[in-house]
Design an enzyme around this catalytic site. Structure first.
Site, PDB file in Angstrom:
ATOM      1  N   LYS A 109      -7.205  69.549  21.367  1.00  0.00           N
ATOM      2  CA  LYS A 109      -5.961  69.749  20.616  1.00  0.00           C
ATOM      3  C   LYS A 109      -6.294  70.181  19.189  1.00  0.00           C
ATOM      4  CE  LYS A 109      -1.727  67.209  19.357  1.00  0.00           C
ATOM      5  NZ  LYS A 109      -1.030  65.908  19.466  1.00  0.00           N
ATOM      6  N   SER A 156       3.502  66.098  21.426  1.00  0.00           N
ATOM      7  CA  SER A 156       2.997  67.253  20.717  1.00  0.00           C
ATOM      8  C   SER A 156       1.741  67.854  21.355  1.00  0.00           C
ATOM      9  CB  SER A 156       2.676  66.878  19.269  1.00  0.00           C
ATOM     10  OG  SER A 156       1.704  65.841  19.239  1.00  0.00           O
ATOM     11  N   SER A 186       2.613  61.373  22.424  1.00  0.00           N
ATOM     12  CA  SER A 186       2.198  62.774  22.555  1.00  0.00           C
ATOM     13  C   SER A 186       1.101  63.083  23.556  1.00  0.00           C
ATOM     14  CB  SER A 186       1.795  63.326  21.199  1.00  0.00           C
ATOM     15  OG  SER A 186       2.943  63.653  20.478  1.00  0.00           O
TER      16      SER A 186
HETATM   17  N1  GLN Z   1       7.403  62.832  19.367  1.00  0.00           N
HETATM   18  C1  GLN Z   1       6.949  61.874  18.420  1.00  0.00           C
HETATM   19  C2  GLN Z   1       7.100  62.442  17.017  1.00  0.00           C
HETATM   20  O1  GLN Z   1       7.622  63.479  16.900  1.00  0.00           O
HETATM   21  C3  GLN Z   1       5.528  61.476  18.694  1.00  0.00           C
HETATM   22  C4  GLN Z   1       4.552  62.511  18.339  1.00  0.00           C
HETATM   23  C5  GLN Z   1       3.132  62.108  18.595  1.00  0.00           C
HETATM   24  O2  GLN Z   1       2.854  61.202  19.381  1.00  0.00           O
HETATM   25  N2  GLN Z   1       2.233  62.774  17.924  1.00  0.00           N
HETATM   26  O3  GLN Z   1       6.710  61.873  16.060  1.00  0.00           O
END
Ligand code: GLN
Length: 494
Positions: A80, A155, A179
């Site tokens: 990532k 994400s 994420s």
């Molecule tokens: N969707 C969550 C956010 O927008 C979690 C994102 C993540 O785990 N990086 O913060």
């Protein structure tokens, strides 16, 4: 050569060690695959062709000498793009870091390099990992390999799509509020979020430091254990890395693959309102499967979990507002010019470099931390976080694992939540409580709603990854969901 990209990490390991295939063959198959499908999917932000082939040649030389002790030797994986990689552009999905090439590797990355892995490239992500769909990437969204009209989750959506579409053997993602697990559930693969402190955060570009963890996205549970083995363990460079010896997860998988006598808890609150009917049905069926394998199931109460999203959207933005202060165009990143004095210059750089979601989080966080509001918001959210954690502690006095959905619905359509950040925030309703409590959890494929995969979540007490992986492995062996492939990408290529 095409079917090589269908292999799992453990199958590829066996075939490399047996001399049936070479790492160069494997790597070339993936690079070809990326070339043929990624213009549609956009899972990768950067493909490291030359580096991958160089690493593959080096791996083959070692394999020929019979030095195959390195567990990841010759295995092509994806990272990532929030993981710092020496000499490889690391954008965090942000315009701010469009041309940033780190001079160093983060710990998880350097451990993989030392273990002999081949790096195919860096995968798409919501900007600074803020989002649930990859639509917040400054470089455009990734698409779901099961349906190009749908998001792959986020994400870590680029990593998840790359694994699901056979554009790598496995990938690393990061999980601050879901994420790794939510994109795994949307793309029909396995996603593991380790206990906070098991995997070093050194070189993981910080979003919310008290929540962030790196985790594997893989085609099956055995691969999750293998990849976790490669990255877990104490690191003196991260003060929140736990000074404990990490078990060897892959080696103990068979022995832990027991469900007989396991006590499973189903949170009553998670199986009722707001859950998509097909998700409810598949998760119920999975729970029955566990019962059939000898587990006992009972309902548990997690009433504090309904405050998880409000708690998270105070604490995560508060931490993010501090962590993102370094992006000012002086210490890091974009400098747009045209300003007469320093504050104007900083403001211009941040105005031009950050996307709307990142700006929203910085404003929320700065507000929650400001004098006069800190007690009402930040401190209160901290106290509520402790109560939520204690609620999990009490639940784990009665059960060995918690079982439920990973996400409230299957993948949604691109653009569906574009004008409604709150609807997007609700996607993480079952994953965020786990990060707030610092626990390990895994998402496993457990069914379909039409063509779209559904994920099952298992949650364990802190440091009980062996129990978690063992139960997941047993379930996987008794089901066929993980063997399903997206039709579009499995169609023979012309
Ligand atoms: N969707 C969550 C956010 O927008 C979690 C994102 C993540 O785990 N990086 O913060």
């Amino acid at each position: 050569m095409e079917e090589l990209t269908r292999l799992t990490l453990h199958e590829a390991r066996r075939r490399l060690d047996a001399g049936e295939i070479t790492s160069v063959q494997l790597t070339e198959a993936f690079l070809k695959r990326i070339k043929s499908v990624d213009s549609k999917l956009h899972a990768y932000l950067t493909v490291t062709n030359d580096l991958a082939l160089e690493q593959a040649h080096a791996a083959d030389a070692k394999l020929r000498q019979g030095q195959s002790k390195q567990p990841m030797l010759g295995l092509p994986i994806a990272l990532k793009d929030v993981l710092s990689t020496k000499g490889i552009r690391t954008t965090c999905g942000s315009k701010f870091l469009e041309n940033y090439v780190p001079p160093w590797d983060g710990t998880a990355v350097s451990r993989l390099r030392k273990a002999g892995a081949v790096f195919l490239g860096k995968t798409n992500t919501d900007e600074f990992a803020m989002g649930s769909s990859t639509e917040n990437s400054a470089y455009g969204p990734t698409r779901n390999p099961w349906s190009l009209e749908h998001v792959p989750g986020g994400s870590s959506g680029g990593s998840a799509a790359a694994v699901a579409a056979d554009e790598c053997l496995a990938a690393l993602g990061t999980d601050t509020g879901g994420s790794v697990r939510q994109p795994a559930s949307f793309t029909g693969i396995v996603g593991l979020k380790p206990t906070y402190g098991l995997v070093s955060r050194y070189g993981l570009v910080a979003f919310a430091s008290s929540l962030d963890q790196i985790g594997p996205l893989t085609k099956d549970v055995q691969d999750a254990a293998l990849l976790l083995d490669a990255i877990a363990g104490h690191d003196p460079r991260d003060s929140t890395s736990a000074p404990r010896i990490a078990p060897t997860f892959a080696a103990s998988l068979e022995e832990n693959a027991r469900v007989e006598g396991l006590r499973l808890g189903v949170p009553t609150e998670w199986m009722s309102e707001g859950l998509h009917p097909e998700v409810a049905r598949s998760v119920q069926a999975a729970i029955q499967k566990f019962e059939g394998l000898g587990a006992t199931v009972r309902e548990i109460a997690l009433p504090m979990s309904r405050y998880a999203i409000p708690i998270y959207y105070i604490l995560a933005p508060a931490e993010a507002s501090a962590n993102l202060a370094r992006y000012d165009g002086v210490r890091y990143g974009l400098r747009v010019g045209g300003a007469d004095e320093i504050f104007e210059m900083l403001a211009r750089n941040r105005e031009a470099g950050f996307g709307p979601e990142v700006k929203r989080r910085i404003m929320l966080g700065t507000y929650a931390l400001s004098a006069g509001y800190q007690d009402a918001y930040y401190k209160k959210a901290q106290s509520a976080r402790t109560l939520l954690k204690e609620e999990f502690d009490r639940a784990f006095e009665q059960v060995d694992l918690i079982i439920g959905p990973t996400a409230p619905s299957p993948a949604f359509r691109l653009g569906e939540h574009a004008n409604d950040p709150l609807a997007m925030y609700l996607e993480d309703i079952y994953t965020i409580p786990v990060n707030l409590a610092g626990l390990p959890a895994i998402s496993l494929p457990c069914g379909f709603a039409g063509e779209l995969p559904i994920g099952l979540q298992l949650i364990a007490p802190a440091w009980q990854e062996e129990r978690l992986l063992g139960a997941a492995y047993r379930y996987e062996q008794a089901t066929e969901w993980h063997k399903q492939r997206p039709k579009w990408v499995s169609a023979p290529e012309r």
